[in-house]
Scaffold this motif. Structure first.
Motif, short mmCIF file in Angstrom:
data_model
loop_
_atom_site.label_atom_id
_atom_site.label_comp_id
_atom_site.label_asym_id
_atom_site.label_seq_id
_atom_site.Cartn_x
_atom_site.Cartn_y
_atom_site.Cartn_z
N PHE A 1 -8.28 0.98 7.17
CA PHE A 1 -6.64 1.46 6.54
C PHE A 1 -6.06 2.49 7.27
O PHE A 1 -4.96 2.55 7.13
N ILE B 1 -14.96 -0.61 6.33
CA ILE B 1 -13.95 -0.81 5.19
C ILE B 1 -14.40 0.03 4.19
O ILE B 1 -15.45 0.12 3.58
N PRO B 2 -13.49 0.78 3.61
CA PRO B 2 -13.81 1.68 2.34
C PRO B 2 -14.33 0.86 1.07
O PRO B 2 -13.71 -0.07 0.87
N ASN C 1 -16.80 0.70 -2.68
CA ASN C 1 -17.48 1.41 -3.82
C ASN C 1 -18.78 1.77 -3.29
O ASN C 1 -19.76 1.10 -3.03
N ILE D 1 -16.94 -11.96 4.95
CA ILE D 1 -15.94 -11.21 4.06
C ILE D 1 -15.44 -10.01 4.69
O ILE D 1 -14.10 -9.85 4.76
N ALA E 1 -12.91 -11.16 7.22
CA ALA E 1 -11.61 -11.58 6.60
C ALA E 1 -10.80 -10.36 6.24
O ALA E 1 -9.68 -10.39 6.26
N VAL E 2 -11.49 -9.45 5.85
CA VAL E 2 -10.75 -8.31 5.29
C VAL E 2 -9.97 -7.40 6.67
O VAL E 2 -8.84 -7.05 6.38
N PHE F 1 -7.32 -10.02 8.00
CA PHE F 1 -6.04 -10.08 7.33
C PHE F 1 -4.99 -8.77 7.22
O PHE F 1 -4.06 -8.55 6.91
N GLN G 1 -1.56 -8.19 8.06
CA GLN G 1 -0.39 -7.35 7.49
C GLN G 1 0.06 -6.42 8.19
O GLN G 1 1.44 -6.11 8.31
N LYS H 1 4.31 -6.22 9.07
CA LYS H 1 4.93 -5.07 8.86
C LYS H 1 5.63 -4.48 9.99
O LYS H 1 6.86 -4.17 9.94
N SER I 1 -14.70 -2.17 -6.16
CA SER I 1 -14.66 -1.47 -7.35
C SER I 1 -13.89 -2.00 -8.64
O SER I 1 -13.24 -1.61 -9.51
N PHE J 1 1.45 -9.34 0.66
CA PHE J 1 1.65 -7.88 1.41
C PHE J 1 2.86 -7.41 0.76
O PHE J 1 3.00 -6.17 1.19
N ALA K 1 -11.70 -11.84 -1.28
CA ALA K 1 -11.82 -10.70 -0.77
C ALA K 1 -10.63 -10.00 0.00
O ALA K 1 -10.24 -8.71 -0.13
N VAL K 2 -9.59 -10.82 0.44
CA VAL K 2 -8.40 -10.21 1.18
C VAL K 2 -7.57 -9.64 0.11
O VAL K 2 -7.15 -8.72 0.38
N PHE L 1 -9.43 -6.27 -1.63
CA PHE L 1 -9.38 -4.99 -0.62
C PHE L 1 -7.72 -4.78 -0.35
O PHE L 1 -7.72 -3.52 0.20
N ASN L 2 -6.77 -5.57 -0.46
CA ASN L 2 -5.78 -5.01 -0.52
C ASN L 2 -5.43 -4.12 -1.81
O ASN L 2 -4.70 -3.09 -1.29
N VAL M 1 -7.63 -2.35 -2.87
CA VAL M 1 -8.34 -1.09 -2.79
C VAL M 1 -7.39 -0.32 -1.83
O VAL M 1 -7.21 0.91 -2.05
N GLN M 2 -6.66 -0.75 -0.91
CA GLN M 2 -6.01 -0.32 0.23
C GLN M 2 -4.74 0.43 -0.44
O GLN M 2 -4.50 1.55 -0.20
#
Lengths: 268, 268
Positions: A203, A236-237, A239, A249, A252-253, A256, A260, A264, B140, B203, B252-253, B256-257, B259-260
């Protein structure tokens, strides 16, 4: 279009199809299998060269319409039981195609604006690889490189999990890991390894420029030697109670997040 | 700890284990199976009540150390061949446990600050559900609700794919869809459906507050009736050449968004 019934299990085409369950025979012949009307339809749409179509009698009676307008010289019709023996799924769809493994040039990988290449390193599970193809296409990746030691992209289980995505973008296979990293770097891409132990967060990483996202093996991840070939490592941060994410997974994170960031940066 | 050899395939415990391959017998007995030393270790660590352990002779000779300090009254040792018949994998690890299905109260779902609940609606593939558990824990999530019609959370394939994550957070099963949405809404959560046809982008959606993320069936997604129970629908922006994402990938996408967004909102 010629329609040929096949009744002998020893027919040469049926033998070939059974052989194409094996990687060695796929590599020798340059052919692979596609199962199911949807994936076969995708292959036609993406100009994959389909060679032979084999359908079950039931499929031929009930569903032949879906292939009626496709450009294929011969359709072979076999008993349902015989088709079942050719299929790699326990619930076959009634149609199997042989097709030529698509050939891609390295140059095709760098067509994105900016390029986004996925380097898949030594991933073993066909379901994970197929899902990664599907995800990479959805995230507008410009192409995928599979390193030496990765499961075969044309393994029937990969083809199935990819749901046609395998035909939608350039895929380069069996490249040594170091060469893959060097190749994309020479084209101006930053080589970014997804490594759970990295201190830099996904992030907090700018991925709007030309990048290659490198994903490692399910169990082992990257070796220290592997990591010498990447420019940056990101994590990926997550838990701390969680042990890890599945590699498809994680991919994908990250992919995507690229989508994003690029959306932006364009809208600003 | 008592060690008991079992030689008869008709032994009551072995019969029970074979029975627990079936959902109906899991629901009747309130027990389920955990296979492999790692998942079983996770179950012990998370205070899942393990009832019986069955190991193969080879496991007992070579790997018994990993369970030596665990609080289990009896270990049964069976011939390797017999264990293979009990296992649900083709490459069994040599150890199977029976355990009590954990009971969770609804209240436990809302412990997050702010809560992040995942509602899994009618997902059929055990691998997808297991991966979603693993991902939800990593992101989380404060808990997961499975609606009526979803594959059993304690299906051995789900347990395997979840890799212990099933034991790390509260999971409520078999709730009618409408009730699931109403329940979380009553607790102040926004109910957000992931729907590929939605016009609102993930997003552009603020997910920093209390939210429930709702994921639909692999093939059908949501019905129009389902969508009446969600507050907002969001889509993941993707390549128009791509047909869809796997549901575990979409989940997952989105997760984790969250989370971000939450990390960013804290750091501002």
């Amino acid at each position: 279009m010629k329609v040929t019934p096949i009744t002998s299990p020893n027919n040469a085409l049926l033998k070939q199809i059974r052989g194409l369950h094996q990687r060695s025979l796929r590599e020798k012949s340059g052919l692979f299998l596609i199962e199911g009307p949807k994936a076969i339809g995708e292959a036609f749409d993406k100009n994959v060269r389909v060679r032979d179509l084999v359908v079950s009698e039931t499929f031929w009676k009930e569903e032949a319409a879906v292939i009626a307008d496709r450009d294929v010289p011969t359709i072979s019709v076999v008993a349902d039981k015989l088709l079942k023996e050719l299929a790699t799924t326990t619930t076959p769809s009634g149609i199997i195609a042989t097709a030529e493994v698509p050939h891609h040039e390295l140059d095709e990988l760098f067509s994105g604006q900016p390029p986004l290449v996925v380097i898949v390193h030594a991933i073993q599970d066909p379901g994970n690889l197929g899902t990664l193809f599907r995800t990479a296409l959805a995230a507008s990746a410009s192409g995928v490189i599979l390193t030496h030691g990765t499961v075969d992209a044309y393994n029937p289980k990969v083809v199935r999990a990819a749901m046609g995505a395998l035909f939608g973008m350039p895929v380069i296979t069996d490249m040594p890991f170091e060469k893959a990293c060097d190749t994309v770097r020479q084209r101006g891409l930053r080589v970014i390894g997804c490594e759970p132990t990295a201190t830099l967060s996904l992030f907090d990483t700018d991925l709007t420029g030309p990048v290659a996202i490198v994903l490692g093996n399910e169990g082992q991840g990257f070796t220290a030697a592997d990591l010498e070939h990447v420019d940056e490592q990101i994590a990926i941060p997550m838990n701390p109670k969680s042990e890890s994410l599945n590699v498809a997974i994680s991919g994908a994170v990250v992919l995507f997040n690229v989508v994003q960031q690029r959306l932006k940066s364009k809208s600003i």
